[in-house]
Design a protein around this motif. Structure first.
Motif, PDB file in Angstrom:
ATOM      1  N   ASN A  12      -7.499   3.417  -3.352  1.00  0.00           N
ATOM      2  CA  ASN A  12      -8.009   4.642  -2.654  1.00  0.00           C
ATOM      3  C   ASN A  12      -7.995   5.711  -3.389  1.00  0.00           C
ATOM      4  O   ASN A  12      -7.055   6.393  -3.362  1.00  0.00           O
ATOM      5  N   ALA A  56      -7.754  -4.063   8.083  1.00  0.00           N
ATOM      6  CA  ALA A  56      -6.759  -3.296   7.179  1.00  0.00           C
ATOM      7  C   ALA A  56      -5.398  -3.477   7.946  1.00  0.00           C
ATOM      8  O   ALA A  56      -5.393  -2.971   9.257  1.00  0.00           O
ATOM      9  N   SER A 115      -7.421   9.087  -1.665  1.00  0.00           N
ATOM     10  CA  SER A 115      -6.532   9.162  -0.461  1.00  0.00           C
ATOM     11  C   SER A 115      -5.140   9.078  -0.978  1.00  0.00           C
ATOM     12  O   SER A 115      -4.197   9.041  -0.309  1.00  0.00           O
ATOM     13  N   VAL A 161     -11.272   1.495   4.890  1.00  0.00           N
ATOM     14  CA  VAL A 161     -10.234   1.660   4.138  1.00  0.00           C
ATOM     15  C   VAL A 161     -10.155   3.338   3.758  1.00  0.00           C
ATOM     16  O   VAL A 161     -10.570   4.049   4.443  1.00  0.00           O
ATOM     17  N   GLY A 162      -9.504   3.634   2.434  1.00  0.00           N
ATOM     18  CA  GLY A 162      -9.295   4.972   2.413  1.00  0.00           C
ATOM     19  C   GLY A 162     -10.348   5.759   1.572  1.00  0.00           C
ATOM     20  O   GLY A 162     -11.382   4.974   1.330  1.00  0.00           O
ATOM     21  N   SER A 170      -3.696   6.456  -2.021  1.00  0.00           N
ATOM     22  CA  SER A 170      -3.104   5.230  -1.397  1.00  0.00           C
ATOM     23  C   SER A 170      -3.572   3.993  -1.568  1.00  0.00           C
ATOM     24  O   SER A 170      -4.741   3.817  -2.560  1.00  0.00           O
ATOM     25  N   TYR A 214      -5.711  -5.955  -2.008  1.00  0.00           N
ATOM     26  CA  TYR A 214      -5.290  -4.562  -2.015  1.00  0.00           C
ATOM     27  C   TYR A 214      -6.257  -3.798  -2.757  1.00  0.00           C
ATOM     28  O   TYR A 214      -6.707  -4.093  -3.863  1.00  0.00           O
ATOM     29  N   THR A 268      -4.703   0.510   0.397  1.00  0.00           N
ATOM     30  CA  THR A 268      -5.063  -0.404   1.604  1.00  0.00           C
ATOM     31  C   THR A 268      -4.981  -1.698   1.590  1.00  0.00           C
ATOM     32  O   THR A 268      -5.269  -2.418   0.398  1.00  0.00           O
ATOM     33  N   LYS A 295      -2.335  -2.230   6.628  1.00  0.00           N
ATOM     34  CA  LYS A 295      -1.257  -1.216   6.037  1.00  0.00           C
ATOM     35  C   LYS A 295      -2.153  -0.247   5.155  1.00  0.00           C
ATOM     36  O   LYS A 295      -2.742  -0.659   4.261  1.00  0.00           O
ATOM     37  N   ASP A 296      -1.511   0.944   5.034  1.00  0.00           N
ATOM     38  CA  ASP A 296      -1.789   1.958   3.944  1.00  0.00           C
ATOM     39  C   ASP A 296      -0.653   2.301   3.194  1.00  0.00           C
ATOM     40  O   ASP A 296       0.283   2.954   3.947  1.00  0.00           O
TER      41      ASP A 296
END
Length: 316
Positions: A284, A300, A287, A264-265, A289, A281, A291, A302-303
């Motif tokens: 992060n 994963a 990041s 992930v992030g 964000s 969900y 993920t 989408k970010d």
């Protein structure tokens, strides 16, 4: 004339009700540095609103009926109440020095906030903000205080501890503790309340706890700096975020073994899962964000860019 008008009105009403019924839940992400909450539509995984709520939102909870968000705010030592219809803060309730994790009982009647510098858990009425108790705990710098599904227990973790403190909600006091390892962080209960899972950050380990006896029944090796915990709605999997590894692991609760790892992030933190268990969900923190993980494939998908330093997620 009345019959066609009546039919038209009924059609519009049924269409509106159908749309509401089919509407995907929303994910709410407190962004600690931005002072905002990002609202994500889980149907298309896009940010649909950004709410300006407080200086430094961290812990987050949502009323079961979806009418209110509750957030801890460290600079004002308060719990902020946000009306979701307007998207605006409508109240502020005093908590104590450096409040962090915030949780609501399943029936929506009680809120529990971990108050770090006070070494306590604040217990409040969710409807009025009335403080029922400041419950002192043994662990220093408490971070999470999570209700069991039946509302009988609060399990509290703390940064400077090697135990999970057990609080009797009705008695409003700590009644025991469960030895684990250094720096327990995230806590999650299985839906039936029979087990709890606790991530210990400095031990890179998740501990499975039998709630009836308040004792450890399994130690599960995780990634580096394991911290966030989320349990699937069916209780078959536990997800743990690993801050230093930038991964999320899936644990099978039947065998208490890791069955998958998802990149992930940076600095994944607290998480939430959709009511159908299909998507996870992950906030992060480094990041900026969230993920989105497809739980069936453990990939994963989408970010989503959010605000600065996302702390966690709730979904309703």
């Amino acid at each position: 004339m009345r019959t066609p008008m009546l039919r038209t009105s009924l059609t519009v009403m049924l269409s509106a009700l159908s749309s509401l019924a089919l509407a995907a839940p929303f994910a709410y992400v407190p962004n600690e540095k931005s002072g905002t909450v990002s609202v994500i539509d889980t149907a298309n995984d896009t940010v649909t609103r950004t709410l300006t709520v407080s200086e430094r939102p961290r812990g987050i909870a949502i009323a079961p009926d979806g009418s209110r968000l509750y957030l801890t705010n460290s600079p004002t030592e308060a719990l902020i109440v946000v009306d979701l219809a307007s998207g605006k803060p409508v109240d502020s309730w005093k908590l104590g020095d450096s409040p962090e994790g915030l949780y609501i009982s399943r029936d929506g009647k009680l809120l529990a906030a971990a108050v770090e510098e006070d070494n306590s858990v604040a217990l409040l009425e969710a409807a009025t903000g009335k403080t029922l108790a400041h419950i002192k705990v043994e662990g220093e710098n408490p971070e999470h205080a999570v209700f069991s599904p039946d509302g009988k227990w609060l399990y509290a973790s703390a940064e400077d501890a090697e135990q999970v403190d057990v609080i009797d909600v009705a008695a409003m006091k700590q009644v025991g503790h469960i030895p684990v390892a250094k720096r327990p962080r995230g806590i999650g209960f299985t839906p039936d309340g029979s087990r709890a899972y606790v991530a210990c950050e400095l031990a890179d380990t998740v501990f499975a706890i039998d709630v009836a006896s308040h004792s450890v029944i399994a130690k599960i090796p995780a990634g580096k700096f394991s911290n966030g915990i989320t349990v699937s709605p069916d209780g078959k999997r536990v997800y743990v975020s690993n801050g230093k590894d930038a991964t999320v692991m899936a644990i099978d609760t039947a065998s208490n073994t890791v069955v998958g790892t998802v990149p992930v992030g940076k600095r994944p933190w607290n998480m939430a899962i959709t009511p159908d268990g299909a998507k996870l969900y992950v906030a992060n923190g480094r990041s900026d964000s969230v993920t989105v993980i497809d739980t069936a494939s453990l990939k994963a998908i989408k970010d989503i860019p959010v605000g600065s330093f996302p702390w966690g997620v709730v979904i309703q």
